[in-house]
Design an enzyme around this catalytic site. Structure first.
Site, PDB file in Angstrom:
ATOM      1  NE  ARG A   8       5.750  21.834 -19.751  1.00 34.18           N
ATOM      2  CZ  ARG A   8       5.876  23.149 -19.604  1.00 34.18           C
ATOM      3  NH1 ARG A   8       4.798  23.929 -19.631  1.00 34.18           N
ATOM      4  NH2 ARG A   8       7.069  23.684 -19.454  1.00 34.18           N
ATOM      5  NE  ARG A  67       3.581   2.207   5.134  1.00 36.30           N
ATOM      6  CZ  ARG A  67       3.816   2.258   6.441  1.00 36.30           C
ATOM      7  NH1 ARG A  67       5.030   2.439   6.887  1.00 36.30           N
ATOM      8  NH2 ARG A  67       2.829   2.127   7.302  1.00 36.30           N
ATOM      9  CG  ASN A 127      -9.132  -2.330   7.489  1.00 36.25           C
ATOM     10  OD1 ASN A 127     -10.254  -2.826   7.369  1.00 36.25           O
ATOM     11  ND2 ASN A 127      -8.953  -1.023   7.652  1.00 36.25           N
ATOM     12  CB  THR A 130     -12.422  -0.651   6.020  1.00 37.47           C
ATOM     13  OG1 THR A 130     -12.130  -0.847   7.401  1.00 37.47           O
ATOM     14  CG2 THR A 130     -13.198   0.641   5.870  1.00 37.47           C
ATOM     15  CB  CYS A 167     -17.715  -5.996  -7.018  1.00 38.64           C
ATOM     16  SG  CYS A 167     -18.043  -7.480  -6.055  1.00 38.64           S
ATOM     17  CB  CYS A 170     -15.916 -10.522  -8.822  1.00 36.65           C
ATOM     18  SG  CYS A 170     -17.698 -10.286  -8.922  1.00 36.65           S
ATOM     19  CB  CYS A 184       1.397  -3.173   5.929  1.00 41.08           C
ATOM     20  SG  CYS A 184       0.936  -2.976   4.209  1.00 41.08           S
ATOM     21  CB  CYS A 243     -21.353  -6.980  -8.195  1.00 38.19           C
ATOM     22  SG  CYS A 243     -20.437  -8.397  -8.821  1.00 38.19           S
TER      23      CYS A 243
HETATM   24 ZN   LIG Z   1     -18.907  -9.147  -7.309  1.00 33.06          ZN
END
Ligand SMILES: [Zn+2]
Length: 338
Positions: A8, A67, A127, A130, A167, A170, A184, A243
């Site tokens: 498919r 969930r 989080n 990280t 990034c 940004c 959460c 960046c």
């Molecule tokens: Zn950036």
């Protein structure tokens, strides 16, 4: 001729038989195997992505089942690490692909190694700290990454394409101070939004792997309760430390060890610097003279009058029932890093 497993998808013209072959040769790393990561991993395995690296530090808990669709009550009872539980469930659905489970905490010492040799990294993290670290590591190494986040009933997705587009920093600005934003753990999360965000992440990953013209160049914001999906442009900020200026402060901020409180638990995690000197078996052996030790395939639990912790083969420990990070460090120094 017998119709194959991916029929498919092969008759879906943007993929086709050629695209299917590409997917089968592709390598994807998913960091965080909770609601988002497990769902993305499942979809990419269904799609036949040839290699999946599943990275998570946590054990499956009862509150995850609301969930995190892959996991079962048996996983909770057996205290299986999420990465391993997900690997085992997915392998039953698709035995033709390679799945590697890594039960580690992602930190400045190991992140660059964890994301090598893959085409795309997918964000299943819970989080922001990280995530910001991942953003730096991907920019530094020129690795494309699919950001996805959820909280409450809302979520966001954006492809981070180093050298091409904006990034994470940004999009979200500087990392907000801990406690100043919803998580959460403070406002909860509902299953429908995790599935919507995971679906967008999986679709964007497939498109990126196929170099599709349909790769989304905007950020996507949605809410399953308020019933909307919005697409908006994000400018690449020339002054962005990551960046724009390629300054990787989190990646380079390596302490000897660091301590993190674990949300929703009366516990602290202590992660030592990974300099290759940690001898798990020797430490476990030494602990046997100090208290009650139970070792399984994935971690060791230790208990005596003074200390109660889980120790992982990567040298990381979750210290239970301590009032502060300092107390956790003291126990770590006394029993593990000695
Ligand atoms: Zn950036």
């Amino acid at each position: 001729m017998a119709v194959g497993r991916y029929h498919r998808q092969e008759i879906f013209y943007p993929i086709g038989p050629e695209g299917q072959k590409k997917l089968q040769q592709a390598r994807v790393c998913i960091i965080g195997i909770g609601a988002l990561g497990a769902s993305v991993a499942n979809m990419l395995a269904q799609a036949g992505v040839g290699y999946l690296r599943l990275i998570d530090r946590d054990i499956v808990e009862l509150t995850n089942l609301q969930r995190q669709a892959l996991f079962t009550e048996a996983d909770v009872e057996q205290q299986l690490p999420k990465a391993e539980a997900a690997r085992a469930h997915i392998a039953q659905m698709n035995s033709e692909i390679e799945i590697e489970a890594k039960i580690v905490d992602v930190n400045p010492y190991n992140i660059e190694k964890l994301i090598t040799d893959v085409d795309i990294v997918v964000d299943g993290l819970d989080n922001l700290e990280t995530r910001y670290l991942l953003n730096e590591a991907c920019d530094k190494n020129g690795i494309r990454y699919v950001y996805g986040g959820v909280v409450g009933s809302g979520g966001m997705v954006m492809n981070v394409l180093p050298g091409e587009g904006p990034c994470l920093e940004c999009l979200l600005g500087p990392l907000p101070e801990e406690g100043s934003y919803d998580t959460c753990d403070t406002v909860g999360v509902i299953s429908p939004i995790t599935n919507i965000v995971a679906s967008y992440e999986a679709a964007e990953t497939m498109k990126l792997l196929l170099d599709s013209e349909s790769v989304c160049r905007q950020a996507i914001s949605m809410d399953a309760w308020d019933s909307y999906t919005e697409f908006f442009d994000v400018d690449k900020d020339p002054e962005c430390p990551v960046c724009g200026k390629h300054q990787y402060t989190r990646l380079e901020h390596r302490q000897k060890s660091y301590t993190a409180s674990l949300c929703g638990h009366d516990a602290y995690q202590v992660t030592p610097e990974d300099d290759g000197s940690f001898d798990y078996e020797a430490v476990v052996q030494a602990l046997k003279g100090e208290g009650e030790v139970k070792k399984n395939k994935f971690f060791t639990t230790f208990k005596n009058d003074e200390a109660d912790f889980k120790l992982f083969p990567d040298g990381r420990a979750i210290i239970n029932e301590v009032p502060s990070g300092d107390e956790a460090q003291k126990i770590f120094a006394k029993y593990i890093d000695c």
